[in-house]
Design a protein around this motif. Structure first.
Motif, PDB file in Angstrom:
ATOM      1  N   GLN A  27     -20.588  42.594  13.256  1.00 31.38           N
ATOM      2  CA  GLN A  27     -21.370  42.655  14.487  1.00 31.38           C
ATOM      3  C   GLN A  27     -21.798  41.250  14.918  1.00 31.38           C
ATOM      4  O   GLN A  27     -21.980  40.356  14.101  1.00 31.38           O
ATOM      5  N   SER A  28     -21.988  41.077  16.202  1.00 33.58           N
ATOM      6  CA  SER A  28     -22.455  39.803  16.736  1.00 33.58           C
ATOM      7  C   SER A  28     -23.899  39.556  16.311  1.00 33.58           C
ATOM      8  O   SER A  28     -24.718  40.473  16.293  1.00 33.58           O
ATOM      9  N   GLY A  29     -24.199  38.297  15.940  1.00 31.72           N
ATOM     10  CA  GLY A  29     -25.562  37.932  15.588  1.00 31.72           C
ATOM     11  C   GLY A  29     -25.825  37.870  14.097  1.00 31.72           C
ATOM     12  O   GLY A  29     -26.952  37.590  13.679  1.00 31.72           O
ATOM     13  N   PHE A  30     -24.780  38.122  13.263  1.00 27.99           N
ATOM     14  CA  PHE A  30     -24.947  38.119  11.819  1.00 27.99           C
ATOM     15  C   PHE A  30     -23.993  37.128  11.159  1.00 27.99           C
ATOM     16  O   PHE A  30     -22.911  36.850  11.669  1.00 27.99           O
ATOM     17  N   GLY A  31     -24.413  36.608  10.022  1.00 33.48           N
ATOM     18  CA  GLY A  31     -23.589  35.711   9.225  1.00 33.48           C
ATOM     19  C   GLY A  31     -23.957  35.866   7.765  1.00 33.48           C
ATOM     20  O   GLY A  31     -24.792  36.704   7.391  1.00 33.48           O
ATOM     21  N   TRP A  32     -23.333  35.035   6.914  1.00 34.72           N
ATOM     22  CA  TRP A  32     -23.598  35.128   5.474  1.00 34.72           C
ATOM     23  C   TRP A  32     -24.126  33.800   4.954  1.00 34.72           C
ATOM     24  O   TRP A  32     -23.553  32.745   5.211  1.00 34.72           O
ATOM     25  N   ASP A  33     -25.227  33.863   4.216  1.00 29.38           N
ATOM     26  CA  ASP A  33     -25.846  32.695   3.601  1.00 29.38           C
ATOM     27  C   ASP A  33     -25.249  32.514   2.213  1.00 29.38           C
ATOM     28  O   ASP A  33     -25.624  33.204   1.270  1.00 29.38           O
ATOM     29  N   TRP A  34     -24.285  31.574   2.102  1.00 32.96           N
ATOM     30  CA  TRP A  34     -23.582  31.371   0.828  1.00 32.96           C
ATOM     31  C   TRP A  34     -24.463  30.702  -0.221  1.00 32.96           C
ATOM     32  O   TRP A  34     -24.126  30.721  -1.408  1.00 32.96           O
ATOM     33  N   VAL A  35     -25.549  30.105   0.199  1.00 33.59           N
ATOM     34  CA  VAL A  35     -26.456  29.442  -0.748  1.00 33.59           C
ATOM     35  C   VAL A  35     -27.407  30.450  -1.382  1.00 33.59           C
ATOM     36  O   VAL A  35     -27.591  30.494  -2.602  1.00 33.59           O
ATOM     37  N   ASN A  36     -28.004  31.280  -0.540  1.00 31.35           N
ATOM     38  CA  ASN A  36     -28.989  32.256  -1.026  1.00 31.35           C
ATOM     39  C   ASN A  36     -28.416  33.650  -1.227  1.00 31.35           C
ATOM     40  O   ASN A  36     -29.143  34.573  -1.597  1.00 31.35           O
ATOM     41  N   ASN A  37     -27.124  33.814  -0.966  1.00 31.22           N
ATOM     42  CA  ASN A  37     -26.423  35.070  -1.242  1.00 31.22           C
ATOM     43  C   ASN A  37     -27.037  36.263  -0.513  1.00 31.22           C
ATOM     44  O   ASN A  37     -27.291  37.321  -1.107  1.00 31.22           O
ATOM     45  N   LYS A  38     -27.265  36.106   0.777  1.00 28.61           N
ATOM     46  CA  LYS A  38     -27.801  37.217   1.555  1.00 28.61           C
ATOM     47  C   LYS A  38     -27.434  37.047   3.022  1.00 28.61           C
ATOM     48  O   LYS A  38     -26.843  36.034   3.422  1.00 28.61           O
ATOM     49  N   LEU A  39     -27.805  38.042   3.805  1.00 28.31           N
ATOM     50  CA  LEU A  39     -27.448  38.038   5.222  1.00 28.31           C
ATOM     51  C   LEU A  39     -28.218  36.996   6.017  1.00 28.31           C
ATOM     52  O   LEU A  39     -29.375  36.688   5.703  1.00 28.31           O
ATOM     53  N   LEU A  40     -27.559  36.478   7.049  1.00 28.00           N
ATOM     54  CA  LEU A  40     -28.206  35.655   8.054  1.00 28.00           C
ATOM     55  C   LEU A  40     -28.185  36.428   9.372  1.00 28.00           C
ATOM     56  O   LEU A  40     -27.227  37.142   9.648  1.00 28.00           O
ATOM     57  N   MET A  41     -29.245  36.308  10.142  1.00 31.13           N
ATOM     58  CA  MET A  41     -29.294  37.009  11.422  1.00 31.13           C
ATOM     59  C   MET A  41     -29.956  36.130  12.458  1.00 31.13           C
ATOM     60  O   MET A  41     -30.825  35.311  12.145  1.00 31.13           O
ATOM     61  N   ASP A  42     -29.538  36.269  13.704  1.00 30.69           N
ATOM     62  CA  ASP A  42     -30.057  35.428  14.769  1.00 30.69           C
ATOM     63  C   ASP A  42     -31.549  35.654  15.005  1.00 30.69           C
ATOM     64  O   ASP A  42     -32.293  34.716  15.296  1.00 30.69           O
ATOM     65  N   SER A  43     -31.981  36.899  14.875  1.00 33.50           N
ATOM     66  CA  SER A  43     -33.390  37.213  15.125  1.00 33.50           C
ATOM     67  C   SER A  43     -33.724  38.563  14.518  1.00 33.50           C
ATOM     68  O   SER A  43     -32.830  39.355  14.185  1.00 33.50           O
ATOM     69  N   ASP A  44     -35.021  38.838  14.382  1.00 36.49           N
ATOM     70  CA  ASP A  44     -35.458  40.143  13.898  1.00 36.49           C
ATOM     71  C   ASP A  44     -35.068  41.238  14.877  1.00 36.49           C
ATOM     72  O   ASP A  44     -34.818  42.383  14.478  1.00 36.49           O
ATOM     73  N   ASP A  45     -35.017  40.887  16.145  1.00 38.02           N
ATOM     74  CA  ASP A  45     -34.655  41.875  17.155  1.00 38.02           C
ATOM     75  C   ASP A  45     -33.227  42.361  16.944  1.00 38.02           C
ATOM     76  O   ASP A  45     -32.936  43.553  17.072  1.00 38.02           O
ATOM     77  N   VAL A  46     -32.322  41.418  16.592  1.00 34.37           N
ATOM     78  CA  VAL A  46     -30.937  41.790  16.315  1.00 34.37           C
ATOM     79  C   VAL A  46     -30.875  42.747  15.134  1.00 34.37           C
ATOM     80  O   VAL A  46     -30.165  43.758  15.162  1.00 34.37           O
ATOM     81  N   TRP A  47     -31.644  42.437  14.089  1.00 37.03           N
ATOM     82  CA  TRP A  47     -31.660  43.286  12.893  1.00 37.03           C
ATOM     83  C   TRP A  47     -32.255  44.658  13.200  1.00 37.03           C
ATOM     84  O   TRP A  47     -31.719  45.688  12.788  1.00 37.03           O
ATOM     85  N   ASN A  48     -33.355  44.683  13.911  1.00 32.87           N
ATOM     86  CA  ASN A  48     -34.032  45.946  14.199  1.00 32.87           C
ATOM     87  C   ASN A  48     -33.136  46.886  15.005  1.00 32.87           C
ATOM     88  O   ASN A  48     -33.117  48.104  14.767  1.00 32.87           O
ATOM     89  N   LYS A  49     -32.380  46.319  15.957  1.00 30.82           N
ATOM     90  CA  LYS A  49     -31.476  47.150  16.743  1.00 30.82           C
ATOM     91  C   LYS A  49     -30.356  47.711  15.868  1.00 30.82           C
ATOM     92  O   LYS A  49     -29.943  48.863  16.039  1.00 30.82           O
ATOM     93  N   TYR A  50     -29.873  46.897  14.932  1.00 31.20           N
ATOM     94  CA  TYR A  50     -28.799  47.373  14.054  1.00 31.20           C
ATOM     95  C   TYR A  50     -29.308  48.473  13.128  1.00 31.20           C
ATOM     96  O   TYR A  50     -28.657  49.506  12.951  1.00 31.20           O
ATOM     97  N   VAL A  51     -30.486  48.275  12.531  1.00 33.97           N
ATOM     98  CA  VAL A  51     -31.033  49.257  11.599  1.00 33.97           C
ATOM     99  C   VAL A  51     -31.392  50.550  12.313  1.00 33.97           C
ATOM    100  O   VAL A  51     -31.306  51.642  11.731  1.00 33.97           O
ATOM    101  N   GLN A  52     -31.787  50.438  13.564  1.00 34.05           N
ATOM    102  CA  GLN A  52     -32.093  51.638  14.333  1.00 34.05           C
ATOM    103  C   GLN A  52     -30.865  52.543  14.436  1.00 34.05           C
ATOM    104  O   GLN A  52     -30.970  53.769  14.390  1.00 34.05           O
ATOM    105  N   ALA A  53     -29.706  51.928  14.557  1.00 35.91           N
ATOM    106  CA  ALA A  53     -28.460  52.689  14.634  1.00 35.91           C
ATOM    107  C   ALA A  53     -27.872  52.974  13.253  1.00 35.91           C
ATOM    108  O   ALA A  53     -27.096  53.911  13.086  1.00 35.91           O
ATOM    109  N   ASN A  54     -28.256  52.161  12.243  1.00 35.38           N
ATOM    110  CA  ASN A  54     -27.721  52.303  10.876  1.00 35.38           C
ATOM    111  C   ASN A  54     -28.870  52.228   9.867  1.00 35.38           C
ATOM    112  O   ASN A  54     -29.015  51.229   9.147  1.00 35.38           O
ATOM    113  N   PRO A  55     -29.711  53.245   9.802  1.00 33.67           N
ATOM    114  CA  PRO A  55     -30.921  53.190   8.954  1.00 33.67           C
ATOM    115  C   PRO A  55     -30.635  52.994   7.471  1.00 33.67           C
ATOM    116  O   PRO A  55     -31.475  52.437   6.750  1.00 33.67           O
TER     117      PRO A  55
END
Length: 264
Positions: A86-114
């Motif tokens: 999905q647009s707005g996401f990436g991978w943090d190879w240093v901390n081994n977790k997701l990167l996201m442009d904003s909390d709003d991007v994440w909240n919209k994704y989780v709303q559709a994929n709880p």
């Protein structure tokens, strides 16, 4: 009788550490690269190699039943790869977790994929190895789950039960086709980019000495006419080829016509 029943269904628990995860995944990556994964799942000797590696490097005895740990990695891949598509996401190879442009991007994704909510700050180590082993296309054979079914199930905990394989039925192995993961795609794209930078083959250019020698062979061609023609032919490979295609007794007349036409 009660004690015997309790003993029959008793189980010990195995806690998977980061070291054990790395050893396990290293073995599967090695055998993935060897082509030991096909439509019917992993070949039996792959599990044997994994069990031996964990015993030799971690000092722990595990069984094939404990290889259900691989299902955890499979679920990680199914969920995270879908997010990364999905647009707005990436991978943090240093901390081994997701990167996201904003909390709003994440909240919209989780709303559709709880079911993905727990992955916002979840650390998933060995992502490169997981990507190598798994693909976004999950199997469709007997006992297989779709990507949506896999994602819907919560990730298995790091603590799994050690079952007595002699008393418990064997679990059906899931089938999986080994195809290029995102790193393989990146490698191919990089190689294609390099090919586009390779220098193009230059067209053949006739050396001036060869042009002069050809003019000297034309009978009764005056020196002045030869020099005029030479000045023209060294600038145009096409004209020189046209001259060489003519019979020898036509060449002088053609050159004189060419000189007159261009007022040389």
């Amino acid at each position: 009788m009660v004690e015997e029943t309790k003993k029959k269904y008793s189980r010990d628990y195995l806690t998977w550490t980061d070291e054990m995860d790395k050893v396990l995944l290293d073995v599967f990556v090695e055998h993935h690269n060897r082509g030991d994964q096909g439509q019917n799942g992993w070949k039996p000797h792959v599990y044997t190699a994994a069990i031996k590696a964990i015993r030799d490097k971690c000092g722990l005895h595990v069984t094939k039943e404990n290889m259900s740990r691989m299902k955890t990695f499979d679920k990680h891949y199914a969920t995270i790869s879908k997010i990364l598509s999905q647009s707005g996401f990436g991978w943090d190879w240093v901390n081994n977790k997701l990167l996201m442009d904003s909390d709003d991007v994440w909240n919209k994704y989780v709303q559709a994929n709880p079911k993905a909510a727990c992955y916002k700050n979840k650390e998933v180590k060995n992502w490169e190895a997981i990507c190598t082993i798994y693909s976004k296309d999950h199997p469709t054979g007997e006992g297989a789950m779709t990507g949506a079914e896999t994602e819907a199930q919560p990730p298995e905990p790091d603590v799994v039960a050690i079952k007595d394989s002699s008393k418990m039925p064997q679990k059906r192995q899931r089938t999986c086709d080994a195809i290029l993961c995102m790193l393989g795609d990146m490698k191919c794209s990089f190689q294609d980019a390099l090919k586009s930078l390779e220098p193009l083959e230059l067209p053949k250019v006739t050396p001036p000495l060869e042009i002069l020698a050809a003019l000297e062979k034309i009978p009764e061609l005056a020196r002045s006419d030869m020099l005029r023609a030479y000045g023209k032919l060294i600038l145009s490979e096409r004209l020189f080829h046209a001259l060489m295609e003519l019979p020898m007794d036509f060449r002088k007349e053609w050159l004189l016509t060419l000189n007159e036409k261009n007022n040389i």
